[in-house]
Design an enzyme around this catalytic site. Sequence first.
Site, PDB file in Angstrom:
ATOM      1  N   ASP A  69      15.441  22.064 -21.301  1.00 43.12           N
ATOM      2  CA  ASP A  69      14.677  21.079 -21.896  1.00 43.12           C
ATOM      3  C   ASP A  69      14.463  21.314 -23.510  1.00 43.12           C
ATOM      4  O   ASP A  69      14.857  22.606 -23.882  1.00 43.12           O
ATOM      5  CB  ASP A  69      13.438  20.836 -21.265  1.00 43.12           C
ATOM      6  N   ASN A 138       1.573  23.277 -11.634  1.00 40.12           N
ATOM      7  CA  ASN A 138       1.305  22.278 -10.987  1.00 40.12           C
ATOM      8  C   ASN A 138       2.556  21.723 -10.216  1.00 40.12           C
ATOM      9  O   ASN A 138       3.012  20.698  -9.783  1.00 40.12           O
ATOM     10  CB  ASN A 138       0.969  20.948 -12.031  1.00 40.12           C
ATOM     11  N   HIS A 140       5.692  21.519 -11.600  1.00 37.23           N
ATOM     12  CA  HIS A 140       6.575  21.086 -12.630  1.00 37.23           C
ATOM     13  C   HIS A 140       7.803  21.771 -12.664  1.00 37.23           C
ATOM     14  O   HIS A 140       7.549  23.033 -12.536  1.00 37.23           O
ATOM     15  CB  HIS A 140       6.210  20.438 -13.660  1.00 37.23           C
ATOM     16  N   GLU A 145       7.111  16.383 -14.720  1.00 34.48           N
ATOM     17  CA  GLU A 145       5.620  16.715 -14.102  1.00 34.48           C
ATOM     18  C   GLU A 145       5.473  15.726 -12.922  1.00 34.48           C
ATOM     19  O   GLU A 145       5.957  14.991 -12.653  1.00 34.48           O
ATOM     20  CB  GLU A 145       4.663  16.024 -15.368  1.00 34.48           C
TER      21      GLU A 145
END
Length: 242
Positions: A69, A138, A140, A145
């Site tokens: 990314d 979380n 991800h 996400e």
Amino acid sequence: MSIKVIRCENYAEMSRAAASIVAKVMIEKKNAVLGLATGSTPVGMYGELAEMNRIGVLDFSDVTTVNLDEYYPISPDNDQSYRYFMNENLFDHVNIDKSRTYVPDGTAADPDDACRRYEEILDSVGQVDIQVLGIGQNGHIGFNEPAESLEVLTHVTGLTASTIKANARFFASEADVPTKALTMGMGTILRAKKIIIMANGAAKRDAVAVMLKGGLTTSCPASLLNLHPDVTLICDPAALGE
């Protein structure tokens, strides 16, 4: 199919364990395609790989790398860009051909087109031999996400408030954190032959627990790694919840 777990006593041991797995792939295949991640977790592993290159154990000259990314918009010479990060933590310290190190284009005028072109690059370099991942608090993976549905291929995504807050420590202020990113989708990630995922610290414990339960939920993208036949989690006791 279950995720293999390598429990390490501390971060240094985690870094050595991850580096040894990547090194084995590189030794077995001189022109390996490595899928790489950024963030604080793999920094130690990159240091170990650079040292192995320095002493002649590893050769990066025929290796190709593809990164997960990149922030958007951001220029590669910005010290918070993931291209800069990779140069600083690995590429500048090994005998790699930088023209064969690929990071999504954070400067593209059309980010959607940049994502399509990145998929074309991934197709042209061939299947990733080993993909390195971290895991967000979380759950991800990359910038995939938690959401009601997840993207399959490389795509533009907005960053959640929690991710912006978590990344703000790297920027002058929270306002300077880019609000978008270009990221491989979960389908792209799962195409890799082999995956290692690194997790350290108690903050990752809940996400790791959901992943290791073996179920699939888009509210924890890391859980989709249970679909892959060869995933190894490298973690410390705090992340494992012991």
